[in-house]
Design an enzyme around this catalytic site. Sequence first.
Site, PDB file in Angstrom:
ATOM      1  N   CYS A 114       0.816  -1.224   0.000  1.00 31.39           N
ATOM      2  CA  CYS A 114       0.000   0.000   0.000  1.00 31.39           C
ATOM      3  C   CYS A 114       0.849   1.272   0.000  1.00 31.39           C
ATOM      4  CB  CYS A 114      -0.958   0.004   1.185  1.00 31.39           C
ATOM      5  SG  CYS A 114      -2.198  -1.292   1.062  1.00 31.39           S
ATOM      6  N   HIS A 250      -3.068   7.746   1.795  1.00 35.63           N
ATOM      7  CA  HIS A 250      -3.487   6.420   1.338  1.00 35.63           C
ATOM      8  C   HIS A 250      -4.899   6.186   1.872  1.00 35.63           C
ATOM      9  CE1 HIS A 250      -3.839   2.255   0.563  1.00 35.63           C
ATOM     10  NE2 HIS A 250      -3.634   1.865   1.801  1.00 35.63           N
ATOM     11  N   ASN A 280     -10.018   0.359  -0.385  1.00 38.57           N
ATOM     12  CA  ASN A 280      -8.558   0.420  -0.356  1.00 38.57           C
ATOM     13  C   ASN A 280      -8.021  -0.199  -1.652  1.00 38.57           C
ATOM     14  OD1 ASN A 280      -5.822   0.093   0.075  1.00 38.57           O
ATOM     15  ND2 ASN A 280      -6.042  -0.737   2.153  1.00 38.57           N
TER      16      ASN A 280
HETATM   17  C1  LIG Z   1     -10.410  -4.054   9.742  1.00 30.70           C
HETATM   18  C2  LIG Z   1     -11.023  -2.953  10.591  1.00 30.70           C
HETATM   19  C3  LIG Z   1     -11.977  -2.125   9.773  1.00 30.70           C
HETATM   20  C4  LIG Z   1     -11.782  -3.605  11.745  1.00 30.70           C
HETATM   21  O1  LIG Z   1     -12.321  -2.602  12.570  1.00 30.70           O
HETATM   22  P1  LIG Z   1     -12.207  -2.755  14.162  1.00 30.70           P
HETATM   23  O2  LIG Z   1     -12.972  -1.654  14.750  1.00 30.70           O
HETATM   24  O3  LIG Z   1     -10.749  -2.869  14.483  1.00 30.70           O
HETATM   25  O4  LIG Z   1     -12.964  -4.083  14.389  1.00 30.70           O
HETATM   26  P2  LIG Z   1     -12.424  -5.396  15.162  1.00 30.70           P
HETATM   27  O5  LIG Z   1     -11.229  -5.960  14.481  1.00 30.70           O
HETATM   28  O6  LIG Z   1     -12.337  -5.030  16.585  1.00 30.70           O
HETATM   29  O7  LIG Z   1     -13.607  -6.350  14.921  1.00 30.70           O
HETATM   30  C5  LIG Z   1     -14.758  -6.220  15.678  1.00 30.70           C
HETATM   31  C6  LIG Z   1     -15.688  -7.355  15.374  1.00 30.70           C
HETATM   32  O8  LIG Z   1     -16.224  -7.180  14.060  1.00 30.70           O
HETATM   33  C7  LIG Z   1     -16.150  -8.383  13.348  1.00 30.70           C
HETATM   34  N1  LIG Z   1     -16.026  -8.098  11.931  1.00 30.70           N
HETATM   35  C8  LIG Z   1     -14.911  -8.062  11.178  1.00 30.70           C
HETATM   36  N2  LIG Z   1     -15.241  -7.777   9.924  1.00 30.70           N
HETATM   37  C9  LIG Z   1     -16.568  -7.640   9.878  1.00 30.70           C
HETATM   38  C10 LIG Z   1     -17.507  -7.334   8.870  1.00 30.70           C
HETATM   39  N3  LIG Z   1     -17.107  -7.108   7.602  1.00 30.70           N
HETATM   40  N4  LIG Z   1     -18.796  -7.251   9.189  1.00 30.70           N
HETATM   41  C11 LIG Z   1     -19.216  -7.453  10.451  1.00 30.70           C
HETATM   42  N5  LIG Z   1     -18.392  -7.759  11.440  1.00 30.70           N
HETATM   43  C12 LIG Z   1     -17.071  -7.839  11.175  1.00 30.70           C
HETATM   44  C13 LIG Z   1     -14.933  -9.083  13.916  1.00 30.70           C
HETATM   45  O9  LIG Z   1     -15.009 -10.456  13.683  1.00 30.70           O
HETATM   46  C14 LIG Z   1     -15.031  -8.746  15.381  1.00 30.70           C
HETATM   47  O10 LIG Z   1     -15.928  -9.596  15.967  1.00 30.70           O
HETATM   48  P3  LIG Z   1     -15.624 -10.248  17.405  1.00 30.70           P
HETATM   49  O11 LIG Z   1     -15.476  -9.075  18.335  1.00 30.70           O
HETATM   50  O12 LIG Z   1     -16.817 -11.095  17.644  1.00 30.70           O
HETATM   51  O13 LIG Z   1     -14.336 -11.019  17.232  1.00 30.70           O
HETATM   52  C15 LIG Z   1      -9.924  -2.059  11.180  1.00 30.70           C
HETATM   53  O14 LIG Z   1      -9.192  -2.762  12.139  1.00 30.70           O
HETATM   54  C16 LIG Z   1      -8.999  -1.539  10.150  1.00 30.70           C
HETATM   55  O15 LIG Z   1      -9.372  -0.800   9.266  1.00 30.70           O
HETATM   56  N6  LIG Z   1      -7.693  -1.860  10.266  1.00 30.70           N
HETATM   57  C17 LIG Z   1      -6.693  -1.354   9.364  1.00 30.70           C
HETATM   58  C18 LIG Z   1      -6.841  -2.057   8.077  1.00 30.70           C
HETATM   59  C19 LIG Z   1      -6.038  -1.425   7.019  1.00 30.70           C
HETATM   60  O16 LIG Z   1      -6.053  -0.224   6.861  1.00 30.70           O
HETATM   61  N7  LIG Z   1      -5.361  -2.251   6.266  1.00 30.70           N
HETATM   62  C20 LIG Z   1      -4.677  -1.887   5.126  1.00 30.70           C
HETATM   63  C21 LIG Z   1      -3.472  -1.132   5.456  1.00 30.70           C
HETATM   64  S1  LIG Z   1      -2.703  -0.759   3.967  1.00 30.70           S
END
Ligand SMILES: CC(C)(COP(=O)(O)OP(=O)(O)OC[C@H]1O[C@@H](n2cnc3c(N)ncnc32)[C@H](O)[C@@H]1OP(=O)(O)O)[C@@H](O)C(=O)NCCC(=O)NCCS
Length: 323
Positions: A114, A250, A280
Amino acid sequence: MVTRAIVRGVGHYLPARVVENAEFEATLETSDEWIRSRSGIERRHLAGEGETTADMAIRAARAALDDAGLAPDEVDAIILATSTADLTFPSAATMVQAGLGMTRGFAFDVQAVCAGFVFALANANAMIATGMARRVLVIGAESFSRIMDWTDRGTCVLFGDGAGALLLEAGAGAGGSDDRGVLAIDLHSDGRHKDILYVDGGTSTGMTGHLRMQGKEVFRHAVEKLADTAHAALDKAGLSGADVDWLVPHQANLRIIKATAQRMQLPMERVIVTVQDHGNTSAASIPLALSVGKAEGRIRPGDLVVTEAIGGGLAWGAVVLRW
Ligand SMILES: CC(C)(COP(=O)(O)OP(=O)(O)OC[C@H]1O[C@@H](n2cnc3c(N)ncnc32)[C@H](O)[C@@H]1OP(=O)(O)O)[C@@H](O)C(=O)NCCC(=O)NCCS
């Protein structure tokens, strides 16, 4: 006098197929509300069947060449940032070179996931500054849809496909921060963090593999590192957050973008945000956002632009440029 790498053209391409969040509700335990509130993403474009990373890069490159009023053979080099090249080799960049009908110069890929576009810009800037090339097409193009695990709701709802391109050209500058062109760059990587964001395939497995991510961990690093690298690049240019006209981050997650802007004390009115429409798109996200920002009449000649990105590796960095 110094040689600056100045933006002469910009363009982008997005595949025709648009997938709204609600479409995932049919196959995954997820909802439009969850995706929107956790990531800011509302929809994404996905490459059509048979539509490759190189195909999208060629479309974006043509748009940038048209914007610059240049023919392919007036370009010296193509640097293509991608983690989703169509083949292990040759590079997607050489496929773009052929696709454009470019019969001279050289082309190669840069792989920093990324952060790829930031690393490609750094390469192009170094080549222009040292006289190795006068005009460089810097492209970010990705088809992350091909490395998604469509059963993993934690990743597959976050990514999209597309391509963007900048045409950089050598120009004379006085050496100060009023110059147009790339003013400063800050790059980092830390290979100890491989396990939080990677693809579980490659030559070691004989399969392309799927993206695996510990979202929370990546989020934590992003919020911490992006503002720091943007500040470091501004420092190198002798500038501060107050000088910034546009933050073009980004586009991974609106919450990361907002946190970074806040740490830079920038109001959201000065941030170009496309993540709601593109998801993304990895290395394509910054040139896509630059192209959209220019097309909307927001980014104008003379504006100070800061781009920053983080991705698998981890690899991260920022570029300060005057448009
Ligand atoms: C992935 C992301 C959106 C998740 O958001 P978050 O607030 O951290 O959510 P969590 O990881 O705490 O997940 C919370 C819950 O939602 C669930 N969940 C994950 N994806 C889900 C979806 N698409 N729909 C519904 N629930 C979802 C998880 O399983 C978790 O459930 P649990 O608590 O029962 O285990 C966030 O962590 C993120 O954006 N991270 C950075 C990713 C990124 O930018 N990557 C690329 C970098 S280049």
